[in-house]
Design an enzyme around this catalytic site. Structure first.
Site, mmCIF file in Angstrom:
data_model
loop_
_atom_site.group_PDB
_atom_site.id
_atom_site.type_symbol
_atom_site.label_atom_id
_atom_site.label_comp_id
_atom_site.label_asym_id
_atom_site.label_seq_id
_atom_site.Cartn_x
_atom_site.Cartn_y
_atom_site.Cartn_z
ATOM 1 N N ARG A 202 0.815 -1.223 0.000
ATOM 2 C CA ARG A 202 0.000 0.000 0.000
ATOM 3 C C ARG A 202 0.849 1.274 0.000
ATOM 4 O O ARG A 202 0.439 2.304 -0.532
ATOM 5 C CB ARG A 202 -0.935 -0.013 1.212
ATOM 6 C CG ARG A 202 -2.011 1.101 1.210
ATOM 7 C CD ARG A 202 -3.025 0.872 2.318
ATOM 8 N NE ARG A 202 -4.119 1.835 2.277
ATOM 9 C CZ ARG A 202 -4.296 2.816 3.151
ATOM 10 N NH1 ARG A 202 -3.436 2.981 4.143
ATOM 11 N NH2 ARG A 202 -5.326 3.636 3.055
ATOM 12 N N ILE B 150 -6.995 7.556 -0.867
ATOM 13 C CA ILE B 150 -6.866 6.107 -0.924
ATOM 14 C C ILE B 150 -7.752 5.571 0.195
ATOM 15 O O ILE B 150 -7.679 6.035 1.337
ATOM 16 C CB ILE B 150 -5.398 5.658 -0.759
ATOM 17 C CG1 ILE B 150 -5.278 4.127 -0.817
ATOM 18 C CG2 ILE B 150 -4.764 6.200 0.504
ATOM 19 C CD1 ILE B 150 -3.834 3.635 -0.830
ATOM 20 N N SER B 151 -8.627 4.635 -0.123
ATOM 21 C CA SER B 151 -9.622 4.188 0.839
ATOM 22 C C SER B 151 -8.996 3.480 2.031
ATOM 23 O O SER B 151 -7.915 2.895 1.948
ATOM 24 C CB SER B 151 -10.620 3.237 0.156
ATOM 25 O OG SER B 151 -11.391 3.920 -0.801
ATOM 26 N N GLN B 152 -9.694 3.545 3.150
ATOM 27 C CA GLN B 152 -9.318 2.820 4.355
ATOM 28 C C GLN B 152 -9.183 1.330 4.034
ATOM 29 O O GLN B 152 -10.049 0.750 3.374
ATOM 30 C CB GLN B 152 -10.410 3.041 5.401
ATOM 31 C CG GLN B 152 -10.243 2.300 6.705
ATOM 32 C CD GLN B 152 -11.483 2.426 7.577
ATOM 33 O OE1 GLN B 152 -12.464 3.075 7.185
ATOM 34 N NE2 GLN B 152 -11.449 1.812 8.738
ATOM 35 N N PRO B 153 -8.108 0.662 4.478
ATOM 36 C CA PRO B 153 -7.929 -0.759 4.163
ATOM 37 C C PRO B 153 -9.121 -1.631 4.546
ATOM 38 O O PRO B 153 -9.464 -2.565 3.815
ATOM 39 C CB PRO B 153 -6.673 -1.130 4.951
ATOM 40 C CG PRO B 153 -5.882 0.133 4.986
ATOM 41 C CD PRO B 153 -6.914 1.227 5.146
#
Length: 223
Positions: A44, A70-73
């Site tokens: 990431r 970038i989206s939360q994992p």
């Protein structure tokens, strides 16, 4: 389906924090081992600016420029799990909203072919370069209005939308193959929920789950 080559090593500390993130996701209810393995493989930190790389394996969204994130994992893992869980065949997936390419990389390890659309041209080109540097080549890219999908490559086994429409456009639902799944955050800026739609012939079965916060889905394109 692709395996991800990290290029340069991420280092012991980053690898340790990456595995800690996977353990955290498992504790939060992500149970599909193929999804967890994929999260453990995709670097990431390669999808954010160098100044933010020390935070890459925190379970939080991070800025990527152009007022995008970038989206939360956890959300990446949850949406991916809702697409793939319990399915034996992972064929073609359409991604609406390439962003930095992190979700694209996750999909590329699980699906035979990823078709990804991004309305902001500069983000698309950066994502393309990052993914190619990681050895990801089973992705087709398009700079276009994502609300219209990619009719020329339909039908898709899966569709994932990474920005929030009020409701999913019917034109995108029509691009699902029979038995296909679509996952999207639906709602306005202040009230969104993940929605999974499963196509059964000419019927679409809807399942609403987790409250989420995504940028709104916009029409048109930008450079």
């Amino acid at each position: 389906m692709m395996s991800i080559a990290s290029g340069r090593e991420i280092g012991f500390t980053s690898r340790r924090t990456q595995l800690r993130l996977v353990s955290q996701l498992r504790a939060q209810g992500i149970s599909d081992e193929t999804v967890l393995t994929t999260i453990a493989q995709v670097p990431r930190h390669r999808f954010v600016e160098e100044a933010l790389q020390s935070r890459a394996y925190e379970d939080t969204a991070l800025p990527i420029g152009r007022q995008q994130t970038i989206s939360q994992p956890y959300i990446v893992a949850l949406m991916t799990q809702q697409l793939v869980n319990g399915r034996a065949h992972m064929g073609k997936v359409l991604e609406i909203g390439t962003g930095c390419g992190y979700q694209t990389a996750v999909l590329a390890t699980l699906f035979s072919r990823v078709y990804t659309i991004e309305r902001i041209g500069s983000l698309l080109e950066t994502a393309r370069q990052t993914l190619q540097n990681l050895g990801v080549y089973n992705v087709s890219y398009r700079h276009a209005d994502g609300t219209k999908g990619w009719p020329g490559r339909a039908p898709f086994d899966s569709i994932i939308i990474t920005a929030a429409p009020g409701t999913v456009p019917r034109g995108l639902l029509d691009q699902l193959g029979d038995g296909g799944r679509l996952i999207a955050p639906e709602g306005d800026r202040y009230n969104q929920h993940l929605t999974r739609v499963v196509r059964q012939g000419q019927r679409f079965r809807r399942e609403i789950s987790t409250p989420v916060v995504f940028v709104p889905m916009l029409s048109g394109t930008e450079e």
